[in-house]
Design a protein around this motif. Sequence first.
Motif, short mmCIF file in Angstrom:
data_model
loop_
_atom_site.label_atom_id
_atom_site.label_comp_id
_atom_site.label_asym_id
_atom_site.label_seq_id
_atom_site.Cartn_x
_atom_site.Cartn_y
_atom_site.Cartn_z
N ILE A 175 0.85 -1.20 0.00
CA ILE A 175 0.00 0.00 0.00
C ILE A 175 0.88 1.24 0.00
O ILE A 175 0.68 2.17 -0.78
N LEU A 235 2.70 1.71 -3.50
CA LEU A 235 1.81 2.14 -4.57
C LEU A 235 1.38 3.59 -4.38
O LEU A 235 1.31 4.36 -5.33
N THR A 236 1.11 3.97 -3.12
CA THR A 236 0.69 5.34 -2.86
C THR A 236 1.82 6.30 -3.19
O THR A 236 1.64 7.29 -3.90
N SER A 284 2.49 6.90 -6.82
CA SER A 284 1.54 7.69 -7.60
C SER A 284 1.53 9.16 -7.17
O SER A 284 1.24 10.02 -7.97
N ILE A 285 1.83 9.44 -5.89
CA ILE A 285 1.78 10.83 -5.46
C ILE A 285 2.89 11.63 -6.11
O ILE A 285 2.72 12.78 -6.48
N ARG A 330 -9.02 -0.99 5.75
CA ARG A 330 -8.17 -0.50 4.67
C ARG A 330 -7.53 -1.67 3.92
O ARG A 330 -7.49 -1.69 2.70
N PHE A 333 -8.25 -2.56 -0.02
CA PHE A 333 -7.14 -2.39 -0.96
C PHE A 333 -6.88 -3.67 -1.77
O PHE A 333 -6.28 -3.61 -2.83
N ILE A 353 -6.65 2.71 -4.79
CA ILE A 353 -5.46 3.55 -4.84
C ILE A 353 -5.81 5.02 -4.62
O ILE A 353 -5.21 5.67 -3.76
N VAL A 401 -6.38 5.49 -0.81
CA VAL A 401 -5.24 5.66 0.11
C VAL A 401 -4.53 6.99 -0.16
O VAL A 401 -3.95 7.58 0.75
N ILE A 402 -4.60 7.48 -1.41
CA ILE A 402 -4.01 8.80 -1.69
C ILE A 402 -4.80 9.88 -0.96
O ILE A 402 -4.22 10.78 -0.35
N MET A 420 -4.15 16.24 -3.83
CA MET A 420 -4.41 14.81 -3.95
C MET A 420 -5.51 14.55 -4.98
O MET A 420 -5.47 13.58 -5.72
N VAL A 426 -3.92 14.71 -8.39
CA VAL A 426 -3.20 13.46 -8.70
C VAL A 426 -4.18 12.38 -9.10
O VAL A 426 -4.02 11.69 -10.11
N LEU A 474 -4.48 10.36 -12.72
CA LEU A 474 -4.33 8.91 -12.83
C LEU A 474 -5.60 8.25 -13.36
O LEU A 474 -5.54 7.38 -14.24
#
Lengths: 275, 293
Positions: free
Chosen positions: A266, A269-270, A273-274, B106, B110, B170, B173-174, B212, B215, B219
């Motif tokens: 987790i 991957l986070t 991408s950030i 979570r 996920f 995804i 979690v971002i 965020m 982003v 994506l």
Amino acid sequence: MKTRLPFRIISYAALAIGALFILGPLYLALSIALRTRDETTSNFFAPPTRLYLDNFSTVINKANFWGMLQNSAFITIISLLFMLIAIPMVSYAISRNMNKLYFKWVYTIILMGIFVPFQAIMLPIYRHMGNLELLNQTGLIMMYVTLSFSQGLFLGVGFLKNIPLELDQASKIDGCGVWYTFSRIIYPLMLPIIATILILNSLWIWNDFQLPLIMLNRHPDFWTLPLFIYNFKTETSFDYNLAFAAFSLSMAPIAILYVFTQKYIIGGLTEGSIK
Amino acid sequence: MNIRGLKPGTVFFMMTLPAVLLYCLFFLAPVFIGFYYSLTNWDGFSLSYDMVGFQNYIDILQDKRFLNGLSFTLLYTVIVVFGKLSVALVLALLLSRPLKLRGLFRSIYFFPAVLSMITVGLMFNQFFYSLFPPIGEKLGIEWLSLNLLGNPDTAILGIALTNIWQGFAIPMVIFIAGLSNVPKDIIEAAVIDGASPVQRFFSITIPYLIPMLTVNVVLAVKGGLTVFDYIVAMTNGGPSKSTESMGFLIYQHGMSEMKFGYGTAEAIYVFILIGVLSFIQIKLLARKEVGQQ
């Protein structure tokens, strides 16, 4: 701030319903895989009454599941080995020579690859690799390594900006060459970003369907798990107990890995991408 | 100083070589080869073909199938971006509360994100065809008793739902990472000043979430525009060619309908579309970040 009780109950209820939506389909898949065809038609939701494993053994024995698993593991591991050497190496060389034209150009051109979607080069890759006689596992590994450079360089160079140049200079004064400085001092400091690169790319390669489809579809001996599951479904579209056994089996390796390393997965991957 | 007597510049240069060579040979070469074939009428296997200039590019703009594919892809992208991000935001807000079991939830949420899209797509294809309809009939829910994928009007929803099921984690979690950046003292000050939860959400939480959100939009848009695996797994472009995404059309034309040159020209259009879109989005994102400092 403590959440008040009614709020807590509502939150938990909402979360539980969400979890049901996620786990439900997975439970159904496993439950269908554990039944014979006749048992399925009665009630999908009831737990299986006995342990019926024939579907699994059929997939494993008749469809060469282990072979595909090995192909997937082999391709993923070898690609990662190359990436984990090549990406930090080129990132370091570029980050310490940004003032030189060659390095700046290499950086810019490789980064521009981020804007090229895979589908834009899908057909030419097929043609090009065919001409080079690389429509095989070697070619696939080379493609994975190549396609990892844009994002890898972006992450690697970004990370190295925060590693002070004084370290390089100190090591130079101590008489270390560039390679020694990189391999003994810089590489270990890059481990956090290397871990991110490792996680992002291992999941991508392990799960990727498009490149193997383009490059390996005509050679069943080379198939990876996603390609296997796709072809298996096409061949056995009428026996869905068998199909679900194959789905469950193909999800099993990553599920087992996930149970033990989910925190890192987790996180990786986070972070990937950030940035 | 150096053991092997090489200048530092030479060593640095050599360190770039593996990447540079691979990149030229396996990335730049295909890009140029693709452009070259887009100017031909090659079918993909004949020994001879003709240069046709920009004829493919002109034909594509009048090709109903391509335009349908384009509008399918755009509509699909809008549905998936909205679906994914709203589910992700709601769950992220719930999981940011101080609940004991949030770690467990979570992890559960996920899990679909680590599976391969082709497996999930094939699995849901089976669900839509042979499982959901009988369940819907038993429960008396009409929309569930129909096969979403079997109808040209609803197939897009079936695919999008599957994509959302797998793809919200995804962005979630971002968002969670973004929510943890909201300073606690500002919220506490707002509580003391008597701001309602709704006011707090819109005037404090949302502004902090904007980076965020950007982003996630970048994506999700890219994911939507390049959808391929789900299409192959769930509908194969059908029913009656209603779910042919751009990526799927390129593949169909180039690999099975013997229009290789035409397919590579479509690919150039897709490249321009996605390249320009992501470039604009990333420029916008960069400006936001500067503005924050």
